[in-house]
Structure formats: structure tokens, C-alpha cells
Design a protein around this motif. Structure first.
Motif, mmCIF file in Angstrom:
data_model
loop_
_atom_site.group_PDB
_atom_site.id
_atom_site.type_symbol
_atom_site.label_atom_id
_atom_site.label_comp_id
_atom_site.label_asym_id
_atom_site.label_seq_id
_atom_site.Cartn_x
_atom_site.Cartn_y
_atom_site.Cartn_z
ATOM 1 N N TYR A 116 0.841 -1.199 0.000
ATOM 2 C CA TYR A 116 0.000 0.000 0.000
ATOM 3 C C TYR A 116 0.873 1.244 0.000
ATOM 4 O O TYR A 116 1.834 1.340 0.771
ATOM 5 C CB TYR A 116 -0.882 -0.031 1.243
ATOM 6 N N GLY A 124 -1.256 3.424 -4.572
ATOM 7 C CA GLY A 124 -1.338 2.042 -5.017
ATOM 8 C C GLY A 124 -1.761 1.126 -3.881
ATOM 9 O O GLY A 124 -1.339 1.311 -2.739
ATOM 10 N N TRP A 125 -2.655 0.172 -4.193
ATOM 11 C CA TRP A 125 -3.059 -0.854 -3.233
ATOM 12 C C TRP A 125 -3.109 -2.160 -4.008
ATOM 13 O O TRP A 125 -4.123 -2.507 -4.610
ATOM 14 C CB TRP A 125 -4.411 -0.524 -2.610
ATOM 15 N N ASN A 126 -2.009 -2.880 -4.019
ATOM 16 C CA ASN A 126 -1.892 -4.096 -4.821
ATOM 17 C C ASN A 126 -1.922 -5.335 -3.931
ATOM 18 O O ASN A 126 -1.137 -5.456 -2.988
ATOM 19 C CB ASN A 126 -0.599 -4.090 -5.634
ATOM 20 N N LYS A 127 -2.820 -6.244 -4.255
ATOM 21 C CA LYS A 127 -2.915 -7.522 -3.558
ATOM 22 C C LYS A 127 -2.452 -8.617 -4.511
ATOM 23 O O LYS A 127 -2.980 -8.760 -5.613
ATOM 24 C CB LYS A 127 -4.346 -7.783 -3.099
ATOM 25 N N THR A 128 -1.459 -9.384 -4.066
ATOM 26 C CA THR A 128 -0.905 -10.456 -4.889
ATOM 27 C C THR A 128 -1.168 -11.800 -4.215
ATOM 28 O O THR A 128 -0.843 -11.990 -3.041
ATOM 29 C CB THR A 128 0.612 -10.278 -5.095
ATOM 30 N N THR A 156 -2.022 -10.585 -9.412
ATOM 31 C CA THR A 156 -2.006 -9.299 -8.725
ATOM 32 C C THR A 156 -3.236 -8.486 -9.098
ATOM 33 O O THR A 156 -3.572 -8.365 -10.281
ATOM 34 C CB THR A 156 -0.734 -8.499 -9.078
ATOM 35 N N ASN A 200 -5.043 -4.714 -8.570
ATOM 36 C CA ASN A 200 -4.969 -3.326 -8.122
ATOM 37 C C ASN A 200 -6.355 -2.927 -7.624
ATOM 38 O O ASN A 200 -7.288 -2.807 -8.418
ATOM 39 C CB ASN A 200 -4.524 -2.418 -9.273
ATOM 40 N N ARG A 201 -6.494 -2.687 -6.336
ATOM 41 C CA ARG A 201 -7.827 -2.446 -5.766
ATOM 42 C C ARG A 201 -8.371 -1.066 -6.116
ATOM 43 O O ARG A 201 -9.502 -0.741 -5.779
ATOM 44 C CB ARG A 201 -7.794 -2.648 -4.256
ATOM 45 N N THR A 236 -9.472 -2.527 -10.361
ATOM 46 C CA THR A 236 -10.222 -3.725 -10.733
ATOM 47 C C THR A 236 -11.706 -3.414 -10.897
ATOM 48 O O THR A 236 -12.243 -2.518 -10.254
ATOM 49 C CB THR A 236 -10.035 -4.830 -9.678
#
Length: 233
Positions: A105, A139-143, A158, A160-161, A164
């Protein structure tokens, strides 16, 4: 105007100006760095009574301008960059695969803290403050990681919240919080800590297909230390 009265007027004016000059607000400009824990507190997409909290641990760094307006009352204004991260351990998904996830984040923020400083010793102050912060998510990236237990091959996905299209993943970039906190200052050095309460529903599209309305907020714990590079009495 008679000469004596003129000189008396000038003398009183000069005295008033000198007294006022001594009461000019203290000003300081400096740097701060510290620990941060953003918390995304969201209701479940299947139950309004179930709350899911994602805690991210990280740091923040920024610039701060401090000014005392009168009798200890003043404001602290500045901007920060905040980084947060969280990760889960590998867990069995089934007999063939294991999985884990990671969140990264990034955030920029501008804050205004209204504050009052109590002098508890010479050049030592107790500070109480409260005020708003405007946050902008960078940026808020969940992988998600999926590992094949037979081959050890790992695949990643991955999301990107902020980008998406899935309704329960899409978050707003802009958030507004209201914070409360306390701190200490000794000469040019300070320590401040507090909690920011999110004021905006973080979902960009809060209406889910199952009819539930997503609530929740983005909060934040923080502790900062800093020093004023320039400080004027």
C-alpha cells in the motif's frame, strides 16, 4: 497635535509594537518519520454484521510546519508519504496446492492538526491535537501466490484495488479522516502519536449484487518522531 502629545503617541505606539513583536507566533519547519498501521475495516459482502479488518504495518515520512497562534494554541500542517504491507504464510489449499497473499500500500496525505501545547518544564511541552487528513491512495496491490506442491512452481495473480472492475475489490483513492492524539516536544525535537478515524465509505461502488450495502472505513494508527530544521521564537 502638540509636540508633547505627538511624542507620547509615538512612544505608546512603539511600546505596543514591541509588545506585539514579542507575541508573534513561534514557527517551525521540519522533518518527521515514524511507524504507521493503516487499517481497512470493511463489512463482509454476505453479512452486514461481519467485520473484516486488514491491518497493514509500515512507515511514514514527511514535512511539517508548526505555528503557535496564541497562548499555546496553534496548528501543525504538513504532508506525508505512507507505506504499508501485510502478508500471510503458506497454507494448504488442497492436497496439491498451497497459497499465500501479500498486500502493498502506498499513500500521500495532507494533514492539519489543531493543537494546544502545555509547558511542563523549560522548553518542554505536552501536546494535545486533533484535526482532518486528506489521503490519496497511490497504489493498493494484492498479490495471491499459488504453489504446486509437486513441482514447487509458483503462479501469481495481482489485483490493483483502485482499478479492478470487481465491486467488492474496487476502492476509492481519496479518503478523509479525523485524528486525535498527543505528544511531547523538547526544544526542536518532538514525538507525536494518534489515531485517524475514516469518514468516508472506502468502496467506490458500495452496492453489491446480493443486495448488501458495504460499509466500513479506512483508519490509521501512527507514531512519529521529528525535528524542526528551522525554528523561530
Amino acid at each position: 497635535m502638540p509636540m508633547k502629545r505627538y511624542f507620547l503617541f509615538v512612544a505608546i505606539l512603539c511600546l505596543a509594537v514591541s509588545v506585539r513583536a514579542k507575541e508573534l507566533p513561534k514557527q517551525g519547519f521540519g522533518l518527521q518519520i515514524g511507524w504507521a498501521q493503516p487499517e481497512l475495516r470493511l463489512n463482509s459482502t454476505t453479512s452486514k454484521d461481519t467485520l473484516h479488518t486488514t491491518k497493514l504495518k509500515g512507515f511514514k515520512v514527511g514535512l511539517v510546519y508548526d505555528a503557535s497562534i496564541a497562548a499555546g494554541f496553534g496548528a501543525s500542517i504538513g504532508m506525508n508519504y505512507t507505506f504499508g504491507a501485510a502478508a500471510t504464510k503458506w497454507a494448504k489449499k488442497n492436497t496439491s496446492f498451497s497459497q499465500r497473499s501479500q498486500v502493498l500500500y502506498h499513500q500521500a496525505e495532507v494533514f492539519v492538526d489543531w493543537q494546544y501545547k502545555f509547558e511542563v518544564a523549560k522548553e518542554t511541552y505536552l501536546i494535545l491535537f486533533t484535526g482532518p487528513t486528506i489521503q490519496c491512495g497511490i497504489g493498493w496491490n494484492k498479490t495471491d501466490f499459488l504453489r504446486n506442491e509437486m513441482t514447487d512452481a509458483v503462479t501469481t495473480t495481482t489485483v490493483n484495488r483502485y482499478a479492478t472492475e470487481t465491486a467488492d475489490e474496487l476502492l476509492k483513492r481519496v479518503n478523509v479522516t479525523w485524528g486525535v492524539g498527543a505528544g511531547f516536544q523538547y526544544r526542536r525535537y518532538f514525538l507525536r502519536g494518534g489515531y485517524d478515524f475514516g469518514l468516508i465509505v472506502p468502496y467506490k461502488n458500495p452496492d453489491f449484487t446480493n443486495g448488501n450495502h458495504a460499509r466500513g472505513r479506512l483508519d490509521q494508527w501512527e507514531i512519529k518522531i521529528g525535528a524542526y530544521l528551522w525554528y523561530e521564537d
